[in-house]
Design an enzyme around this catalytic site. Structure first.
Site, PDB file in Angstrom:
ATOM      1  N   ARG A 123       0.728  -1.071  -0.050  1.00 23.98           N
ATOM      2  CA  ARG A 123      -0.040  -0.098  -0.020  1.00 23.98           C
ATOM      3  C   ARG A 123       0.599   1.274  -0.047  1.00 23.98           C
ATOM      4  O   ARG A 123       0.241   2.512  -0.333  1.00 23.98           O
ATOM      5  CB  ARG A 123      -0.959   0.004   1.222  1.00 23.98           C
ATOM      6  CG  ARG A 123      -0.145  -0.173   2.407  1.00 23.98           C
ATOM      7  CD  ARG A 123      -1.109  -0.059   3.714  1.00 23.98           C
ATOM      8  NE  ARG A 123      -0.206  -0.556   4.901  1.00 23.98           N
ATOM      9  CZ  ARG A 123      -0.911  -0.996   5.830  1.00 23.98           C
ATOM     10  NH1 ARG A 123      -2.072  -1.430   5.982  1.00 23.98           N
ATOM     11  NH2 ARG A 123      -0.227  -1.149   7.199  1.00 23.98           N
ATOM     12  N   GLU A 124       2.331   1.107   0.066  1.00 23.22           N
ATOM     13  CA  GLU A 124       2.925   2.138   0.356  1.00 23.22           C
ATOM     14  C   GLU A 124       3.385   2.804  -1.055  1.00 23.22           C
ATOM     15  O   GLU A 124       4.438   2.826  -1.668  1.00 23.22           O
ATOM     16  CB  GLU A 124       4.244   2.082   1.060  1.00 23.22           C
ATOM     17  CG  GLU A 124       3.650   1.359   2.586  1.00 23.22           C
ATOM     18  CD  GLU A 124       4.880   0.876   3.534  1.00 23.22           C
ATOM     19  OE1 GLU A 124       5.965   0.689   3.003  1.00 23.22           O
ATOM     20  OE2 GLU A 124       4.627   0.401   4.336  1.00 23.22           O
ATOM     21  N   ASN A 196       8.613  -7.701   5.340  1.00 18.96           N
ATOM     22  CA  ASN A 196       9.722  -7.179   5.983  1.00 18.96           C
ATOM     23  C   ASN A 196       9.400  -7.783   7.492  1.00 18.96           C
ATOM     24  O   ASN A 196      10.231  -7.157   8.566  1.00 18.96           O
ATOM     25  CB  ASN A 196       9.388  -5.680   6.195  1.00 18.96           C
ATOM     26  CG  ASN A 196      10.652  -4.854   6.209  1.00 18.96           C
ATOM     27  OD1 ASN A 196      11.473  -5.374   5.487  1.00 18.96           O
ATOM     28  ND2 ASN A 196      10.654  -3.738   6.702  1.00 18.96           N
ATOM     29  N   SER A 250       6.834   4.126   3.208  1.00 16.78           N
ATOM     30  CA  SER A 250       6.119   5.019   3.457  1.00 16.78           C
ATOM     31  C   SER A 250       5.235   4.652   4.825  1.00 16.78           C
ATOM     32  O   SER A 250       4.898   3.574   4.963  1.00 16.78           O
ATOM     33  CB  SER A 250       5.374   5.722   2.546  1.00 16.78           C
ATOM     34  OG  SER A 250       4.253   5.036   2.292  1.00 16.78           O
ATOM     35  N   GLU A 324      11.499   5.869   5.486  1.00 14.09           N
ATOM     36  CA  GLU A 324       9.937   6.006   5.271  1.00 14.09           C
ATOM     37  C   GLU A 324       9.835   7.521   5.008  1.00 14.09           C
ATOM     38  O   GLU A 324      10.421   8.492   5.369  1.00 14.09           O
ATOM     39  CB  GLU A 324       9.416   5.983   6.915  1.00 14.09           C
ATOM     40  CG  GLU A 324       9.659   4.839   7.671  1.00 14.09           C
ATOM     41  CD  GLU A 324       8.514   3.726   7.385  1.00 14.09           C
ATOM     42  OE1 GLU A 324       8.003   3.952   6.322  1.00 14.09           O
ATOM     43  OE2 GLU A 324       8.677   2.633   7.946  1.00 14.09           O
TER      44      GLU A 324
HETATM   45  O1  0X9 Z   1       7.312  -1.999  10.030  1.00 15.52           O
HETATM   46  C1  0X9 Z   1       8.075  -1.710   9.050  1.00 15.52           C
HETATM   47  O2  0X9 Z   1       8.434  -2.966   8.360  1.00 15.52           O
HETATM   48  C2  0X9 Z   1       8.469  -0.457   8.956  1.00 15.52           C
HETATM   49  N1  0X9 Z   1       7.656   0.372   8.810  1.00 15.52           N
HETATM   50  S1  0X9 Z   1       6.265   0.300   7.725  1.00 15.52           S
HETATM   51  O3  0X9 Z   1       5.377   1.405   8.500  1.00 15.52           O
HETATM   52  N2  0X9 Z   1       6.735   1.031   6.302  1.00 15.52           N
HETATM   53  O4  0X9 Z   1       5.832  -0.870   7.856  1.00 15.52           O
HETATM   54  C3  0X9 Z   1       9.925  -0.258   9.351  1.00 15.52           C
HETATM   55  C4  0X9 Z   1      10.999  -1.223   9.273  1.00 15.52           C
HETATM   56  C5  0X9 Z   1      12.331  -0.711   9.984  1.00 15.52           C
HETATM   57  N3  0X9 Z   1      13.284  -1.785   9.925  1.00 15.52           N
HETATM   58  C6  0X9 Z   1      13.089  -2.987  10.937  1.00 15.52           C
HETATM   59  N4  0X9 Z   1      12.449  -3.146  11.916  1.00 15.52           N
HETATM   60  N5  0X9 Z   1      14.024  -3.751  10.492  1.00 15.52           N
HETATM   61 ZN    ZN Z   2       6.496  -0.504   4.914  1.00 13.56          ZN
END
Ligand code: 0X9
Ligand code: ZN
Length: 368
Positions: A123-124, A196, A250, A324
């Site tokens: 969605r980003e 992620n 984002s 971000e």
């Molecule tokens: O939560 C995430 O995966 C990322 N933020 S998002 O809002 N785009 O989903 C931040 C990831 C930062 N990096 C790690 N946690 N390894």
């Molecule tokens: Zn993200």
């Protein structure tokens, strides 16, 4: 609110600008013929995946001395994971290469790389658009902008603008707020894994869920997803060359770095911080946009299994970041940035990436 909840040219370059066919005609998806000056048209709206892939082809066709396209694998739904490789030394003549390697000061060995991905989260939408703007800026300004020319002569750039294309398309057709991949999960009615949270570095240790229906589902095992495996394989294969890894997400306006899996600081925190600071300063200089920077578990929240932690912790890529993009944390726009944000985001993020690469050229691993 956290993003999860809602100059003048002076440099001598191996490729002269005149070698690039700037007058070539291209066919846009609209069917009209346009010159490369109209390449900016693409950034007036968020594009579907086939448009993104077409545009990558157009860039490679217009700038054949600089850009080539490759697929690094297939998604769960068998879409290609396409990268654009941007290299100013692609067309270097044998004579130039001989000259370079005979120079006493020449650094031997292949060029180092900056790897950028975007769209790990479906969605980003601003992230893939911004990655494409970076690619466009690099190829169209090489030989014209002194900073871009300098960083491109020092580094090859590899950009994967749509790292989760199945999810990206799903967010266009069915569910604008879709985040994950689109893989089916055994014994569950729910679909998809958070890419992620799927990388094998302290997998599942923090900020993840074991429930397949959750937004942050880490997957049935680490690297369960073909998308994260393809990215892993590319990073591992090129780990000696890649100096910088940047993952565009984002939103919140933050230039983040490891660790994400736990609070505290990486042993190379001073180096990670110095480069992030240079990037954030350059961003601020363009339109005054404020980005925070710092280790992501400290600044945002702890979350294990992220691509940035894997790049540093397993691949040994020294400068690993998650960025971000716009809008600021707390903005009501959240993931729904307006298409009018694409160009400014592209311009300021390009400035950040270029400043970071310049900092490495000028200061190496030193912090100032
Ligand atoms: O939560 C995430 O995966 C990322 N933020 S998002 O809002 N785009 O989903 C931040 C990831 C930062 N990096 C790690 N946690 N390894
Ligand atoms: Zn993200």
């Amino acid at each position: 609110m956290c993003p999860l909840s809602f100059s003048s040219f002076t440099h001598l370059s191996p490729l002269s600008p005149s070698a690039i066919d700037a007058n070539a005609k291209i066919t846009m998806r609209s069917g009209e013929y346009r010159s490369d000056k109209d390449l900016e048209w693409f950034f007036s709206d968020f594009q579907r995946l086939p448009s993104i892939h077409d545009y990558m082809d157009q860039l490679a066709r217009l700038y054949p001395q600089l850009a080539t396209i490759e697929s690094i694998g297939k998604t769960f739904e068998k879409r290609d994971l396409r990268i654009i490789k941007i290299s100013s030394t692609r067309s270097t003549s044998r004579a130039q290469k001989r000259f370079r390697s005979s120079r006493k000061d020449s650094k031997s060995g292949p060029k180092k790389m900056v790897f950028i991905d975007a769209g790990i989260h479906a969605r980003e939408w601003l992230a893939p658009a911004t990655a494409m703007y970076i690619a466009y800026s690099l190829v169209s300004k090489y030989g014209k902008d002194s900073s871009i020319t300098r960083v491109m002569d020092a580094f090859d750039f590899v950009i994967l603008p749509a790292a989760n294309p199945d999810g990206y398309e799903y967010s266009h057709t069915r569910d604008r707020m879709w985040r994950k991949t689109r893989s089916t999960i055994a014994n569950s009615r729910c679909v998809g894994v958070d890419p992620n949270r799927n990388f094998d570095f302290h997998w599942r240790e923090s900020g993840t869920s074991d429930r397949p229906c959750a937004e942050t589902y880490a997957g049935p095992k680490a690297f369960s997803e073909p998308e994260t495996r393809a990215l892993r394989d590319y990073l591992l294969k090129n780990r000696q060359l890649i100096r910088v890894y940047i993952s565009l997400h984002s939103y919140s306006q933050m230039w983040l770095y490891p660790w994400g899996y736990r609070r505290g600081y990486a042993s190379s925190n001073a180096q990670l911080e110095a480069k992030a600071k240079a990037a954030v300063k350059a961003i601020k200089n363009v339109y005054g946009t404020n980005f925070k920077y710092g280790p992501s578990a400290n600044v945002l929240y702890p979350a294990a299994g992220g691509s940035d932690d894997y790049a540093l912790g397993v691949c040994g890529i020294p400068y690993a970041y998650t960025v971000e993009l716009r809008p600021a944390s707390g903005s009501s726009q959240a993931f729904l940035a307006s298409p009018t944000e694409i160009k400014p985001s592209g311009v300021e993020t390009t400035a950040g990436v270029v400043a970071l690469a310049l900092h490495i050229i000028e200061h190496g691993d030193k912090t100032h």
